[in-house]
Scaffold this active site. Structure first.
Site, PDB file in Angstrom:
ATOM      1  N   ARG A 156       0.824  -1.224   0.000  1.00 39.07           N
ATOM      2  CA  ARG A 156       0.000   0.000   0.000  1.00 39.07           C
ATOM      3  C   ARG A 156       0.858   1.275   0.000  1.00 39.07           C
ATOM      4  O   ARG A 156       0.506   2.270   0.634  1.00 39.07           O
ATOM      5  CB  ARG A 156      -0.943   0.045   1.208  1.00 39.07           C
ATOM      6  CG  ARG A 156      -2.018  -0.967   1.200  1.00 39.07           C
ATOM      7  CD  ARG A 156      -2.943  -0.869  -0.011  1.00 39.07           C
ATOM      8  NE  ARG A 156      -3.795  -2.030  -0.011  1.00 39.07           N
ATOM      9  CZ  ARG A 156      -3.427  -3.208  -0.524  1.00 39.07           C
ATOM     10  NH1 ARG A 156      -2.260  -3.337  -1.126  1.00 39.07           N
ATOM     11  NH2 ARG A 156      -4.221  -4.232  -0.473  1.00 39.07           N
ATOM     12  N   SER A 235     -10.797   0.428   3.146  1.00 40.21           N
ATOM     13  CA  SER A 235     -10.168   0.194   4.460  1.00 40.21           C
ATOM     14  C   SER A 235      -9.643   1.520   5.005  1.00 40.21           C
ATOM     15  O   SER A 235      -8.926   2.228   4.300  1.00 40.21           O
ATOM     16  CB  SER A 235      -9.002  -0.776   4.328  1.00 40.21           C
ATOM     17  OG  SER A 235      -9.470  -2.008   3.854  1.00 40.21           O
ATOM     18  N   GLU A 340      -5.022   4.469   5.920  1.00 48.35           N
ATOM     19  CA  GLU A 340      -4.728   4.154   4.516  1.00 48.35           C
ATOM     20  C   GLU A 340      -5.049   5.332   3.591  1.00 48.35           C
ATOM     21  O   GLU A 340      -4.284   5.617   2.668  1.00 48.35           O
ATOM     22  CB  GLU A 340      -5.510   2.913   4.082  1.00 48.35           C
ATOM     23  CG  GLU A 340      -5.148   2.508   2.668  1.00 48.35           C
ATOM     24  CD  GLU A 340      -5.909   1.306   2.161  1.00 48.35           C
ATOM     25  OE1 GLU A 340      -5.798   0.225   2.760  1.00 48.35           O
ATOM     26  OE2 GLU A 340      -6.604   1.449   1.148  1.00 48.35           O
TER      27      GLU A 340
HETATM   28  C1  LIG Z   1     -15.483   0.862  -1.315  1.00 46.63           C
HETATM   29  C2  LIG Z   1     -13.988   1.008  -1.501  1.00 46.63           C
HETATM   30  C3  LIG Z   1     -13.199  -0.118  -1.642  1.00 46.63           C
HETATM   31  C4  LIG Z   1     -11.807   0.007  -1.828  1.00 46.63           C
HETATM   32  N1  LIG Z   1     -11.060  -1.120  -1.960  1.00 46.63           N
HETATM   33  C5  LIG Z   1      -9.719  -1.025  -2.143  1.00 46.63           C
HETATM   34  C6  LIG Z   1      -8.921  -2.199  -2.293  1.00 46.63           C
HETATM   35  O1  LIG Z   1      -9.423  -3.318  -2.294  1.00 46.63           O
HETATM   36  N2  LIG Z   1      -7.590  -2.058  -2.437  1.00 46.63           N
HETATM   37  C7  LIG Z   1      -6.988  -0.816  -2.483  1.00 46.63           C
HETATM   38  O2  LIG Z   1      -5.769  -0.762  -2.623  1.00 46.63           O
HETATM   39  N3  LIG Z   1      -7.708   0.304  -2.346  1.00 46.63           N
HETATM   40  C8  LIG Z   1      -9.063   0.235  -2.180  1.00 46.63           C
HETATM   41  N4  LIG Z   1      -9.813   1.374  -2.027  1.00 46.63           N
HETATM   42  C9  LIG Z   1      -9.138   2.691  -2.014  1.00 46.63           C
HETATM   43  C10 LIG Z   1      -9.172   3.426  -3.362  1.00 46.63           C
HETATM   44  O3  LIG Z   1     -10.236   2.990  -4.169  1.00 46.63           O
HETATM   45  C11 LIG Z   1      -7.897   3.278  -4.157  1.00 46.63           C
HETATM   46  O4  LIG Z   1      -6.798   3.736  -3.416  1.00 46.63           O
HETATM   47  C12 LIG Z   1      -7.949   4.036  -5.485  1.00 46.63           C
HETATM   48  O5  LIG Z   1      -6.816   3.727  -6.276  1.00 46.63           O
HETATM   49  C13 LIG Z   1      -8.018   5.551  -5.312  1.00 46.63           C
HETATM   50  O6  LIG Z   1      -8.293   6.095  -6.583  1.00 46.63           O
HETATM   51  P1  LIG Z   1      -8.957   7.514  -6.768  1.00 46.63           P
HETATM   52  O7  LIG Z   1      -8.899   7.818  -8.222  1.00 46.63           O
HETATM   53  O8  LIG Z   1     -10.305   7.530  -6.162  1.00 46.63           O
HETATM   54  O9  LIG Z   1      -7.955   8.444  -5.966  1.00 46.63           O
HETATM   55  P2  LIG Z   1      -8.287   9.757  -5.106  1.00 46.63           P
HETATM   56  O10 LIG Z   1      -9.023   9.340  -3.870  1.00 46.63           O
HETATM   57  O11 LIG Z   1      -8.937  10.784  -5.959  1.00 46.63           O
HETATM   58  O12 LIG Z   1      -6.842  10.231  -4.734  1.00 46.63           O
HETATM   59  C14 LIG Z   1      -6.052   9.527  -3.788  1.00 46.63           C
HETATM   60  C15 LIG Z   1      -4.668  10.184  -3.716  1.00 46.63           C
HETATM   61  O13 LIG Z   1      -3.991   9.992  -4.949  1.00 46.63           O
HETATM   62  C16 LIG Z   1      -3.700  11.263  -5.552  1.00 46.63           C
HETATM   63  N5  LIG Z   1      -3.932  11.118  -6.988  1.00 46.63           N
HETATM   64  C17 LIG Z   1      -5.034  10.658  -7.615  1.00 46.63           C
HETATM   65  N6  LIG Z   1      -4.843  10.626  -8.939  1.00 46.63           N
HETATM   66  C18 LIG Z   1      -3.594  11.102  -9.157  1.00 46.63           C
HETATM   67  C19 LIG Z   1      -2.807  11.333 -10.321  1.00 46.63           C
HETATM   68  N7  LIG Z   1      -3.260  11.072 -11.548  1.00 46.63           N
HETATM   69  N8  LIG Z   1      -1.562  11.835 -10.154  1.00 46.63           N
HETATM   70  C20 LIG Z   1      -1.074  12.113  -8.931  1.00 46.63           C
HETATM   71  N9  LIG Z   1      -1.770  11.923  -7.801  1.00 46.63           N
HETATM   72  C21 LIG Z   1      -3.014  11.412  -7.911  1.00 46.63           C
HETATM   73  C22 LIG Z   1      -4.649  12.254  -4.919  1.00 46.63           C
HETATM   74  O14 LIG Z   1      -4.108  13.567  -4.948  1.00 46.63           O
HETATM   75  C23 LIG Z   1      -4.737  11.699  -3.516  1.00 46.63           C
HETATM   76  O15 LIG Z   1      -3.590  12.088  -2.791  1.00 46.63           O
HETATM   77  C24 LIG Z   1     -11.209   1.285  -1.845  1.00 46.63           C
HETATM   78  C25 LIG Z   1     -12.019   2.429  -1.684  1.00 46.63           C
HETATM   79  C26 LIG Z   1     -13.395   2.291  -1.517  1.00 46.63           C
HETATM   80  C27 LIG Z   1     -14.245   3.509  -1.377  1.00 46.63           C
END
Ligand SMILES: Cc1cc2nc3c(=O)[nH]c(=O)nc-3n(C[C@H](O)[C@H](O)[C@H](O)COP(=O)(O)OP(=O)(O)OC[C@H]3O[C@@H](n4cnc5c(N)ncnc54)[C@H](O)[C@@H]3O)c2cc1C
Length: 348
Positions: A156, A235, A340
């Site tokens: 992670r 998580s 996380e």
């Molecule tokens: C119901 C649920 C289940 C989930 N299950 C998992 C799982 O099984 N495993 C897991 O690892 N995670 C899980 N997650 C967490 C999450 O979905 C992941 O971490 C996902 O990759 C985040 O993507 P996002 O586009 O929503 O990022 P955001 O929430 O929009 O951003 C997260 C961070 O990344 C940065 N960021 C986003 N895009 C970029 C970019 N292009 N360049 C630079 N920085 C960037 C943002 O600035 C922020 O700091 C879960 C979340 C939810 C709500």
């Protein structure tokens, strides 16, 4: 415009500025302009790993809305724009007979965020298939490709999360997948059981995808607007990585607290380390599913690791709940849980 409308946990106050970038040039220009004027920037993907303060963000939000998936020279090589919906990418690769992402089905958010915390689930992590990440480097003001070996991937985490969260804007991610209809070997025991196979077996990638989605739905880990248990960031705490002596201390505390035959479920993480079970520690410390401090935020009724906003919570309330859980686990087991999600304007 409140950031609550752009986060899966539906929390977060207003941002001073907001713009959406649908090409790499727009994305780079928006960040470059903000940097030149000293304006703080938040790169926003799907908002599924973000906890934003009730006060909001005193800067400009740049929403990543770039699109495009291209095939590379070699079979199984694909390059995905940062703004592509992650689960749609997984669905498409499985449908096209490419294996390696199927266990990462049902995870919300965008492709560009997957390298940030080395997204993982059910025995797969994106680091197993990423070959390179194209970034805009805000320090040198240039676009460059970072090879997987330089991404510092860990459990992670990555170089982007550790020290580069603000330095690098991910523009696209290149994966090398296996051109085959069979999944990668199923490593996760719960998934193997659900599929009726042994760990290490392969199944059709489409079957693995369906089984993963079904398992995730039962845990409230697939976004469903009708299900308040899915209004989360997934998580909230990372499973703690423990060395031998830390694990022995946890086991001793667990035996003293829960009985002499208590076994702490832990998984080998290499180099003599184990991944301890955050959910188990939280439950044994007295915080069961549905636990709440009474002001809206609560533990999911389906998964102990998910803290949810059923509708009436505030970020302050969510963080108070998270602190209570962290402190309770520390008192009971001497383990400090770390969050996380990315915390913006709040601390644990
Ligand atoms: C119901 C649920 C289940 C989930 N299950 C998992 C799982 O099984 N495993 C897991 O690892 N995670 C899980 N997650 C967490 C999450 O979905 C992941 O971490 C996902 O990759 C985040 O993507 P996002 O586009 O929503 O990022 P955001 O929430 O929009 O951003 C997260 C961070 O990344 C940065 N960021 C986003 N895009 C970029 C970019 N292009 N360049 C630079 N920085 C960037 C943002 O600035 C922020 O700091 C879960 C979340 C939810 C709500």
């Amino acid at each position: 415009m409140r950031l609550a409308d752009f986060t899966t946990i539906r929390l977060g106050g207003p941002a001073r500025g907001f713009l959406s970038a649908s090409t790499d040039d727009e994305l780079i220009e928006a960040v470059r302009a903000a940097d030149a004027s000293g304006e703080p920037v938040l790169i926003l993907g799907g908002g599924s790993n973000l906890v934003v303060a009730d006060e909001g963000f005193d800067g400009t939000v740049v929403q990543v809305a770039t699109r495009g998936i291209s095939r590379g020279d070699r079979p199984g090589m694909i390059t995905v724009a940062a703004g592509e919906d992650w689960d749609a990418v997984v669905a498409r690769t499985v449908a096209e007979g490419l294996a390696g992402l199927e266990c990462l089905s049902g995870i919300p958010g965008l492709a560009g965020a997957t390298p940030i915390q080395n997204v993982g689930a059910y025995g797969q992590e994106v680091s197993q298939t990423i070959t390179a990440v194209r970034v805009y480097d805000r320090q040198t003001r240039e676009v460059r490709d970072i090879a997987a070996a330089q991404c510092g991937f860990g459990y992670r985490t990555s170089v982007f999360k550790r020290d580069g969260r603000r330095r690098f804007v991910v523009l696209s991610v290149t994966f090398r997948l296996a051109a085959q209809a069979l999944s990668a070997p199923v490593r996760y025991a719960e998934l193997a059981t659900a599929l009726g196979v042994s760990a290490g077996d392969q199944v059709k990638a489409a079957e693995a995808r369906s089984a993963v989605i079904e398992l995730r739905q039962r845990k409230g880990m697939v976004i469903d607007p009708a299900d308040p248990d899915t209004r989360s960031v997934g998580s909230f705490f990372v499973n703690p990585v423990l060395d031998g002596s830390a694990l022995a201390a946890v086991e001793a505390a667990a035996r003293a607290r829960c009985g002499p035959d208590t076994k702490v479920p832990a998984f080998a993480a290499g180099d003599g380390l184990v991944t301890g079970p955050a959910a188990w520690l939280i439950e044994q410390a007295g915080f069961g599913r549905g636990y709440s401090l009474g002001d809206g935020a609560r533990i999911s009724s389906k998964h102990t690791l998910a803290l949810v906003n059923p509708g009436s919570a505030s970020t302050a309330g969510l963080m108070a709940l998270a602190r209570r859980i962290r402190d309770g686990v520390r008192e009971a087991f001497g383990v400090s849980l770390t969050p996380e999600p990315v915390l913006l304007g709040v601390t644990l």
